[in-house]
Design a protein around this motif. Structure first.
Motif, PDB file in Angstrom:
ATOM      1  N   LYS A   2       0.414  -1.400   3.469  1.00  0.00           N
ATOM      2  CA  LYS A   2      -1.033  -1.394   3.717  1.00  0.00           C
ATOM      3  C   LYS A   2      -1.811  -1.860   2.486  1.00  0.00           C
ATOM      4  N   SER A   3      -1.331  -1.455   1.310  1.00  0.00           N
ATOM      5  CA  SER A   3      -1.998  -1.894   0.079  1.00  0.00           C
ATOM      6  C   SER A   3      -1.818  -3.384  -0.156  1.00  0.00           C
TER       7      SER A   3
ATOM      8  N   LEU B  49      -4.312  -5.250   1.967  1.00  0.00           N
ATOM      9  CA  LEU B  49      -5.664  -5.229   1.407  1.00  0.00           C
ATOM     10  C   LEU B  49      -5.795  -6.180   0.229  1.00  0.00           C
TER      11      LEU B  49
ATOM     12  N   GLY C 260      -1.516  -5.205   7.762  1.00  0.00           N
ATOM     13  CA  GLY C 260      -1.642  -3.804   7.401  1.00  0.00           C
ATOM     14  C   GLY C 260      -1.199  -2.859   8.498  1.00  0.00           C
TER      15      GLY C 260
END
Length: 255
Positions: A168-169, A172, A244
């Motif tokens: 997920k990071s 981003l 993500g």
């Protein structure tokens, strides 16, 4: 961001000597990508490379311990030199030994996290500059439904949860550069890991599989191709608005 025709579609697949990793590599080659494979022993990748060559998508097979930062970096450099800058990464290498908490050694904990969690970090860091330069890329991290909890494997579960946060990071951070990052979290899939689970229980794999199927809503266990179908989509140009995400390739809802 829609890719342009100049984007190089070279993939790196870790843990690709056999099982799910080999199936993913073959599928991506069939989709028209050049596929470089990484595993502990280069000679173990012979069958995979032969299949990739037949599909017209062979790139080097490189021996590397994915928990070794320098080895992973060197492997990516070699693949890029032979087949072009990679813009697709599939992190599949992983292990899942089982031990109760009080019996688990610090060495086992470090080994599992080194391969399962640090390995994708090293691979993504080595590959992402090529993706940023191309303004296009696809990263797929293999996690597991065990991320929601698995008695007897706190090391494995911890790594799989970490992979989801890591993915997920990445999404981003790299999204503004045209790079997507997603995780696939399989449930019971026929693999070396599930075969090892059967052996630990003193069961034949056929009996272990039959028992599992009794509680599976769709009436069968997963096969490597169930993973490759999802992987094929996530690395495609058509998946540019999917990032993500954790895709549970499972027989029913995962709690």
């Amino acid at each position: 961001m829609t890719p342009t025709t100049h984007v190089q579609r070279t993939a790196v697949v870790t843990g690709a000597a056999r099982g799910i990793g080999a199936a993913v590599a073959r599928r991506l080659a069939g989709d028209g990508l050049a596929v470089g494979v990484i595993d502990l022993d280069e000679t173990d990748c012979g069958d995979t490379v032969e299949a990739l060559t037949s599909a017209g998508g062979a790139a080097p097979a490189v021996a590397a311990d994915v928990s070794d930062e320098a080895a992973v970096t060197a492997a990516v450099v070699r693949i890029a030199a032979a087949s072009g800058p990679p813009t697709v990464l599939v992190c599949n290498a992983g292990i899942g030994p089982r031990a109760d908490l009080v019996d688990m050694t610090a060495q086992q904990w470090d080994t599992v996290l080194g391969i399962n969690l640090s390995g994708p970090f090293f691979a993504a860091r080595a590959v992402c500059p090529h993706m940023v330069t191309a303004s296009w890329g696809r990263i797929v991290i293999m996690s597991s439904s065990s991320a929601v909890g698995d008695a007897g494997r706190v090391d494995y579960t911890g790594a799989e949860v970490g992979l989801i946060g890591f993915t997920k990071s990445l999404a981003l951070q790299l999204g503004p550069h045209g790079v997507t990052a997603n995780a696939i979290a399989p449930d019971f899939v026929v693999s070396d890991m599930t075969r090892a689970s059967a052996r630990r229980l003193g069961l034949s794999f056929e009996e272990f599989r039959h028992r599992a199927e009794q509680s599976i809503p769709v009436g069968r266990v997963g096969l490597p191709d169930d993973i490759t179908h999802t992987d094929s989509f996530l690395v495609s140009p058509g998946a540019g608005f999917v990032s993500g995400q954790v895709i549970y390739v499972a027989d029913g809802p995962v709690d």
